[in-house]
Design an enzyme around this catalytic site. Structure first.
Site, PDB file in Angstrom:
ATOM      1  N   LYS A 137       0.850  -1.186   0.000  1.00  0.00           N
ATOM      2  CA  LYS A 137       0.000   0.000   0.000  1.00  0.00           C
ATOM      3  C   LYS A 137       0.884   1.234   0.000  1.00  0.00           C
ATOM      4  O   LYS A 137       1.979   1.217   0.570  1.00  0.00           O
ATOM      5  CB  LYS A 137      -0.901   0.030   1.248  1.00  0.00           C
ATOM      6  N   HIS A 140       0.376   5.772   3.775  1.00  0.00           N
ATOM      7  CA  HIS A 140      -0.831   6.511   4.145  1.00  0.00           C
ATOM      8  C   HIS A 140      -0.468   7.706   5.017  1.00  0.00           C
ATOM      9  O   HIS A 140       0.444   7.642   5.839  1.00  0.00           O
ATOM     10  CB  HIS A 140      -1.799   5.585   4.886  1.00  0.00           C
ATOM     11  N   HIS A 143       0.147   7.455   8.795  1.00  0.00           N
ATOM     12  CA  HIS A 143       1.389   6.961   9.391  1.00  0.00           C
ATOM     13  C   HIS A 143       2.405   8.076   9.617  1.00  0.00           C
ATOM     14  O   HIS A 143       3.482   7.817  10.157  1.00  0.00           O
ATOM     15  CB  HIS A 143       2.017   5.883   8.494  1.00  0.00           C
TER      16      HIS A 143
END
Length: 577
Positions: A137, A140, A143
């Site tokens: 992924k 994000h 994070h």
């Protein structure tokens, strides 16, 4: 050099209180600078002295006055004043300037961090686990907090003399990869994986989740792929390894932009094979019990009634995230021999880490007491001009573009060799300061306009103050300046700056105790405001040579402390903007 002055005060107090100087040192603190009145430099609470039986009989006011009357003045301590339960000490301002600036010139990197107050924190090994995104992924935006908070903690520990091990514990195992693997085998593309790896994996993950909502066979395929992973089947592992490698490569590029690095990239996958030995140890110690649902659990109640428990094994015999965390902790202790381990995650995982530490302690590992979870709240309203933010890179691009726009419109902006890089560094500074201003546990609402303001307690103002001091020092680079004659620095502006510098080691101690960056942020912001006022009112150009030299020495010292504090926060100082 604040320790020199505490030692001087402690020496006087020790004679009166009949207590060792060393015992008194931690009780003596610097007085915060006041805008309203001229303040003392150091103080001690008489209540703290009373705990050691060091003060005479009587009510607190009488005791305070009696103690103050017994303390001698000398060449360092010019005056002793009794307050409400507090004794204030005024220092010789010439010696204050000479000692502080002398150390800052001779050992700028050691200022504050080598203080007596911090000696007990030096030595040993600290492991910090932070950031910990999920592979396959894109990074994000959620994070970001774990990344910059963990980086601050690691920087602080290292500055205070710890050996620091930075670990990124990737989410790279579990049923989510069964779903992703099954999805990729259905409609993944190796060509797209080469050109837009994380974007394509994200598309696959979204699509397979959508299909799983209405097609039960997708769940069966996901469970089958995950089973192949657990069994280390070649084709499944090759695909998983490919996902992991391209993700870590992408993450490292983002970390480089943030100025963050890691000593070890770990992950759940590395410890999945170790969970069986953990379960066997728990069983041998009669800690693992079977619930009515057939799951393996550990009783956390403390009373043996199972009113509170943690699940470590599913009914089908597979391990959970918690089981892998126990295995990871045991493995790290064996591999790295840490003295303390710090986890940095959002506050939704507080219960998880309480369970983890409880289980480790129940297994007989005393070092579990030196494991700590630093929790943080959520960021609300983070968006770009294109809408809601999902990925961190969008945030960094937005910060850089807005800063370039602001710098272009500013009349005071200098011609820069690399305006893009400068804008990026300032933008990241703004993000970090916005995040660190309050208690970490608090949620906060993100506002681009507030974040990037040049005035107020922002990262932009902090960088501007540092750059302005660098510009001043460049302008007078041909002038030699030293701290031999500090007599021109007894004016109120200079003294306020010096008094504030006395607090640096206390702020570092406070930050080290609760691992909250806001103390250091507040210190640096106050220092920036004080030096801004001093810069306006204490000109270098046109002043007598001795005055100009002393002021340059003061401004150079402040620049050094600002840079030192900013680096601990994870901010790269800029010298032009």
């Amino acid at each position: 050099m604040a320790c020199f002055f505490r030692r001087s005060v402690a020496r006087q107090l020790a004679k009166v209180c009949e207590v060792s100087e060393d015992a008194l040192i931690p009780l003596i603190s610097a007085v915060p600078v006041s805008k309203k009145q001229v303040s003392a430099d150091l103080r001690v609470s008489v209540s703290c002295l009373l705990q050691g039986g060091a003060a005479p009989d009587g009510d607190l006011h009488t005791k305070t006055q009696a103690l103050a009357n017994q303390i001698r003045r000398d060449s360092v301590v010019e005056d002793v004043v009794a307050g409400r339960g507090v004794i204030h000490f005024r220092l010789n301002k010439l010696i204050l300037a000479q000692k502080l600036l002398g150390q800052l010139q001779s050992d700028p990197d050691g200022f504050g961090v080598k203080s007596e107050l911090l000696q007990h924190l030096q030595g040993g090994r600290t492991l910090v686990e932070f950031s910990s995104p999920n592979i396959a992924k894109k990074f994000h935006a959620g994070h970001l907090r774990s990344t910059i908070i963990g980086n601050f903690i690691a920087n602080l520990k290292k500055a205070l003399g710890k050996e620091v091990i930075r670990v990124n514990y990737l989410g790279d195992w579990g049923m989510q990869f069964g779903l992703l693997g099954a999805g990729f085998e259905r409609f993944g593309s190796q060509e797209k994986l080469k050109t837009q790896p994380l974007e394509h994996l994200f598309e696959v993950y979204v699509q397979v989740n959508r299909e799983a909502e209405c097609d039960e066979s997708v769940h069966s395929a996901a469970a089958g792929f995950y089973r192949r992973l657990v069994q280390r089947e070649d084709q499944a592992m090759a695909l998983w390894t490919q996902f992991r490698e391209i993700t870590v490569l992408e993450y490292k590029r983002i970390y480089q932009r943030l100025g963050v690095d890691f000593d070890h990239y770990s992950g759940e996958s590395l410890h999945d094979g170790q969970t069986q030995s953990v379960l066997e140890e728990l069983t041998a110690k009669r800690l693992l019990k079977t619930s009515e649902k057939g799951t393996g659990v550990v009783d956390l109640s403390g009373t043996g009634d199972m009113s509170s428990y943690a699940t470590l094994v599913r009914s089908d015999g597979t391990s959970l995230y918690l089981t892998r965390d126990v295995a990871a902790a045991l493995d790290r202790k064996q591999r790295f021999g840490f003295d303390e381990m710090i986890y940095v995650t959002d506050k939704s995982q507080i219960a998880h880490f309480q369970q983890l530490f409880h289980i480790l302690a129940a297994m007989g590992h005393q070092w579990a007491e030196r494991c700590r979870h630093v929790a943080f709240g959520l960021v609300q309203g983070m968006s770009t001009r294109r809408g809601e933010v999902v990925f961190l890179e969008d945030v960094l691009e937005e910060a850089r573009s807005r800063m370039i726009n602001n710098m272009t419109q500013s009349r005071t902006s200098k011609v820069l060799e690399d305006p893009e890089q400068t804008a990026e560094r300032i933008g990241i500074s703004a993000l970090i300061i916005q995040d660190f201003r309050g208690p970490l546990m608090s949620d906060y609402k993100f506002d681009w306009d507030k974040v990037l303001q040049a005035q107020g307690d922002t990262g932009v103002f902090l960088q501007y103050t540092h750059a302005r001091l660098c510009s001043l020092l460049r302008t007078h680079a041909s002038d030699t300046y030293s701290c031999c004659d500090v007599s021109p620095l007894t004016d109120s502006r200079s003294v306020s700056v010096l008094q504030h510098l006395l607090r640096y080691d206390e702020v570092l101690l406070q930050s080290a105790n609760d691992l909250q960056p806001r103390h250091l942020v507040n210190f640096l912001m106050t220092l920036s405001h004080l030096v801004a006022s001093a810069h306006r009112e204490l000109p270098v150009k046109g002043s007598p040579a001795a005055t100009a030299q002393a002021r340059l020495c003061l401004f150079s010292s402040v620049r050094s402390v600002l840079a030192s504090g900013m680096r601990i926060l994870g901010i790269t100082p800029v010298d032009k903007m």
